[in-house]
Design a protein around this motif. Structure first.
Motif, PDB file in Angstrom:
ATOM      1  N   ASP A  30       0.806  -1.163  -0.053  1.00  0.00           N
ATOM      2  CA  ASP A  30      -0.058   0.276   0.026  1.00  0.00           C
ATOM      3  C   ASP A  30       0.956   1.411  -0.166  1.00  0.00           C
ATOM      4  OD1 ASP A  30      -2.501   0.889  -0.075  1.00  0.00           O
ATOM      5  OD2 ASP A  30      -2.777   1.331   2.218  1.00  0.00           O
ATOM      6  N   GLU A  31       2.063   1.193   0.916  1.00  0.00           N
ATOM      7  CA  GLU A  31       2.907   2.320   0.665  1.00  0.00           C
ATOM      8  C   GLU A  31       3.631   2.552  -0.543  1.00  0.00           C
ATOM      9  OE1 GLU A  31       5.408   1.570   3.900  1.00  0.00           O
ATOM     10  OE2 GLU A  31       3.899   1.974   5.525  1.00  0.00           O
ATOM     11  N   ARG A  32       4.031   1.398  -1.214  1.00  0.00           N
ATOM     12  CA  ARG A  32       4.637   1.572  -2.306  1.00  0.00           C
ATOM     13  C   ARG A  32       3.603   2.144  -3.734  1.00  0.00           C
ATOM     14  NH1 ARG A  32       9.438  -2.668  -2.782  1.00  0.00           N
ATOM     15  NH2 ARG A  32      10.025  -2.384  -0.444  1.00  0.00           N
ATOM     16  N   LEU A  33       2.320   1.955  -3.244  1.00  0.00           N
ATOM     17  CA  LEU A  33       1.202   2.218  -4.430  1.00  0.00           C
ATOM     18  C   LEU A  33       0.654   3.741  -4.150  1.00  0.00           C
ATOM     19  CD1 LEU A  33      -0.521  -1.278  -4.858  1.00  0.00           C
ATOM     20  CD2 LEU A  33       1.456  -0.065  -6.100  1.00  0.00           C
ATOM     21  N   LYS A  34       1.053   4.457  -3.011  1.00  0.00           N
ATOM     22  CA  LYS A  34       0.257   5.429  -2.372  1.00  0.00           C
ATOM     23  C   LYS A  34       0.497   6.444  -3.503  1.00  0.00           C
ATOM     24  CE  LYS A  34       0.361   6.156   1.727  1.00  0.00           C
ATOM     25  NZ  LYS A  34       0.532   6.489   3.182  1.00  0.00           N
ATOM     26  N   ASP A  35       1.564   6.720  -4.213  1.00  0.00           N
ATOM     27  CA  ASP A  35       1.261   7.745  -5.235  1.00  0.00           C
ATOM     28  C   ASP A  35       0.539   7.661  -6.461  1.00  0.00           C
ATOM     29  OD1 ASP A  35       3.437   5.688  -5.930  1.00  0.00           O
ATOM     30  OD2 ASP A  35       3.814   6.977  -7.655  1.00  0.00           O
ATOM     31  N   LEU A  36      -0.175   6.463  -6.615  1.00  0.00           N
ATOM     32  CA  LEU A  36      -0.961   6.136  -7.697  1.00  0.00           C
ATOM     33  C   LEU A  36      -2.351   6.746  -7.449  1.00  0.00           C
ATOM     34  CD1 LEU A  36       0.349   2.626  -8.503  1.00  0.00           C
ATOM     35  CD2 LEU A  36       0.982   4.910  -9.644  1.00  0.00           C
ATOM     36  N   GLY A  37      -2.709   6.978  -6.211  1.00  0.00           N
ATOM     37  CA  GLY A  37      -3.901   7.596  -5.572  1.00  0.00           C
ATOM     38  C   GLY A  37      -5.054   6.669  -5.581  1.00  0.00           C
ATOM     39  N   VAL A  38      -4.646   5.188  -5.365  1.00  0.00           N
ATOM     40  CA  VAL A  38      -5.736   4.167  -5.273  1.00  0.00           C
ATOM     41  C   VAL A  38      -5.602   3.575  -3.801  1.00  0.00           C
ATOM     42  CG1 VAL A  38      -6.370   2.129  -6.074  1.00  0.00           C
ATOM     43  CG2 VAL A  38      -5.568   3.866  -7.582  1.00  0.00           C
ATOM     44  N   THR A  39      -6.690   3.513  -3.159  1.00  0.00           N
ATOM     45  CA  THR A  39      -6.558   2.776  -1.863  1.00  0.00           C
ATOM     46  C   THR A  39      -6.499   1.234  -1.825  1.00  0.00           C
ATOM     47  OG1 THR A  39      -9.116   2.365  -1.887  1.00  0.00           O
ATOM     48  CG2 THR A  39      -8.415   4.488  -0.885  1.00  0.00           C
ATOM     49  N   GLN A  40      -6.160   0.719  -0.728  1.00  0.00           N
ATOM     50  CA  GLN A  40      -6.044  -0.823  -0.702  1.00  0.00           C
ATOM     51  C   GLN A  40      -7.277  -1.450  -1.161  1.00  0.00           C
ATOM     52  OE1 GLN A  40      -5.747  -3.545   2.802  1.00  0.00           O
ATOM     53  NE2 GLN A  40      -3.693  -2.741   2.378  1.00  0.00           N
ATOM     54  N   ALA A  41      -8.282  -1.279  -0.922  1.00  0.00           N
ATOM     55  CA  ALA A  41      -9.597  -1.657  -1.363  1.00  0.00           C
ATOM     56  C   ALA A  41      -9.796  -1.670  -2.898  1.00  0.00           C
ATOM     57  CB  ALA A  41     -10.990  -1.154  -0.632  1.00  0.00           C
ATOM     58  N   ARG A  42      -9.276  -0.554  -3.409  1.00  0.00           N
ATOM     59  CA  ARG A  42      -9.485  -0.464  -4.834  1.00  0.00           C
ATOM     60  C   ARG A  42      -8.282  -1.147  -5.592  1.00  0.00           C
ATOM     61  NH1 ARG A  42     -10.566   6.107  -5.049  1.00  0.00           N
ATOM     62  NH2 ARG A  42     -12.555   6.126  -3.992  1.00  0.00           N
ATOM     63  N   TRP A  43      -7.073  -1.214  -5.155  1.00  0.00           N
ATOM     64  CA  TRP A  43      -6.136  -2.090  -6.021  1.00  0.00           C
ATOM     65  C   TRP A  43      -6.212  -3.526  -5.740  1.00  0.00           C
ATOM     66  CZ3 TRP A  43      -2.741  -4.795  -3.096  1.00  0.00           C
ATOM     67  CH2 TRP A  43      -2.384  -4.604  -1.866  1.00  0.00           C
ATOM     68  N   THR A  44      -7.059  -3.525  -4.759  1.00  0.00           N
ATOM     69  CA  THR A  44      -6.992  -5.226  -4.347  1.00  0.00           C
ATOM     70  C   THR A  44      -8.337  -5.730  -5.612  1.00  0.00           C
ATOM     71  OG1 THR A  44      -6.628  -5.020  -2.040  1.00  0.00           O
ATOM     72  CG2 THR A  44      -7.805  -6.680  -2.829  1.00  0.00           C
ATOM     73  N   THR A  45      -9.309  -4.813  -5.520  1.00  0.00           N
ATOM     74  CA  THR A  45     -10.148  -5.227  -6.519  1.00  0.00           C
ATOM     75  C   THR A  45      -9.659  -5.290  -7.904  1.00  0.00           C
ATOM     76  OG1 THR A  45     -11.957  -4.109  -5.090  1.00  0.00           O
ATOM     77  CG2 THR A  45     -12.501  -4.198  -7.394  1.00  0.00           C
ATOM     78  N   MET A  46      -8.901  -4.407  -8.373  1.00  0.00           N
ATOM     79  CA  MET A  46      -8.317  -4.522  -9.516  1.00  0.00           C
ATOM     80  C   MET A  46      -7.464  -5.807  -9.911  1.00  0.00           C
ATOM     81  SD  MET A  46      -8.724  -1.349 -11.048  1.00  0.00           S
ATOM     82  CE  MET A  46      -7.147  -1.272 -12.266  1.00  0.00           C
ATOM     83  N   VAL A  47      -6.557  -6.295  -8.670  1.00  0.00           N
ATOM     84  CA  VAL A  47      -5.887  -7.469  -8.697  1.00  0.00           C
ATOM     85  C   VAL A  47      -6.849  -8.720  -8.990  1.00  0.00           C
ATOM     86  CG1 VAL A  47      -4.635  -9.066  -7.322  1.00  0.00           C
ATOM     87  CG2 VAL A  47      -3.918  -6.647  -7.302  1.00  0.00           C
ATOM     88  N   TYR A  48      -7.874  -8.657  -8.148  1.00  0.00           N
ATOM     89  CA  TYR A  48      -9.001  -9.868  -8.456  1.00  0.00           C
ATOM     90  C   TYR A  48      -9.302  -9.826  -9.694  1.00  0.00           C
ATOM     91  CZ  TYR A  48      -9.081 -11.486  -3.651  1.00  0.00           C
ATOM     92  OH  TYR A  48      -8.693 -12.239  -2.449  1.00  0.00           O
TER      93      TYR A  48
END
Length: 141
Positions: free
Chosen positions: A21-39
Motif C-alpha cells: 500500500d505504501e509503494r502504491l500510495k502515489d498512484l492515488g488508489v486505496t488498498q480496497a481499490r487496488w485489491t479489486t483491480m488485482v482480483y
C-alpha cells in the motif's frame, strides 16, 4: 507452535499489504481499490460484478461502491453482457492496464524483498501447507 501459526500468518499478511500500500500510495488508489483491480485481473477480464464479488468473498453492494470509484478514476469500465441485458461485464481501461503494469512491477519487487533467503523448496512446502489449511476450512462449511 500451532497456537502461534494463525497469528503469524495474519501479521505477515497485514505487513505485506501495508508495505505494498505504501509503494502504491502515489498512484492515488486505496488498498480496497487496488485489491479489486488485482482480483479482476487474476479472475479474467469480462467477469460480471456477481462473479467478482464471489471471487473476492465480499457482498455485492460493497463491490458496487468500489467499482463505481474505479470507474470514476477511469481504471475500469462496465460493458453490457451479450447474453444477459441486466448484467455488466468488467474490463480494465487503457489507464487500468497501465496501472496494473505499475502495480505488478512494484508487487514483484516487494515479493523478491520479502522472500529473500527463502528457498524454492521451502516456498513449495509453505504453499502445500496453505492449500491443506484451505481444504480443511472448506470442510468446516
Amino acid at each position: 507452535m500451532r497456537d502461534e501459526f494463525p497469528f503469524a500468518v495474519a501479521r505477515v499478511t497485514r505487513r505485506w499489504r501495508k508495505l505494498l500500500d505504501e509503494r502504491l500510495k502515489d498512484l492515488g488508489v486505496t488498498q480496497a481499490r487496488w485489491t479489486t483491480m488485482v482480483y479482476l485481473q487474476q479472475g479474467g477480464e469480462g467477469l460480471t460484478q456477481r462473479e467478482l464479488a464471489r471471487l473476492m468473498a465480499i457482498e455485492n453492494p460493497t463491490l458496487v461502491r468500489l467499482l463505481d470509484s474505479l470507474e470514476q478514476q477511469n481504471l475500469i469500465e462496465r460493458r453490457p453482457c451479450p447474453n444477459d441485458r441486466r448484467a455488466r461485464r468488467l474490463h480494465l481501461t487503457a489507464a487500468g492496464t497501465s496501472f496494473m503494469n505499475v502495480l505488478n512491477e512494484r508487487a514483484a519487487q516487494l515479493r523478491e524483498e520479502m522472500l529473500e533467503g527463502i528457498s524454492d523448496e521451502a516456498m513449495a512446502d509453505a504453499i502445500k501447507i496453505f492449500h491443506r489449511i484451505l481444504d480443511n476450512a472448506e470442510k468446516q462449511r
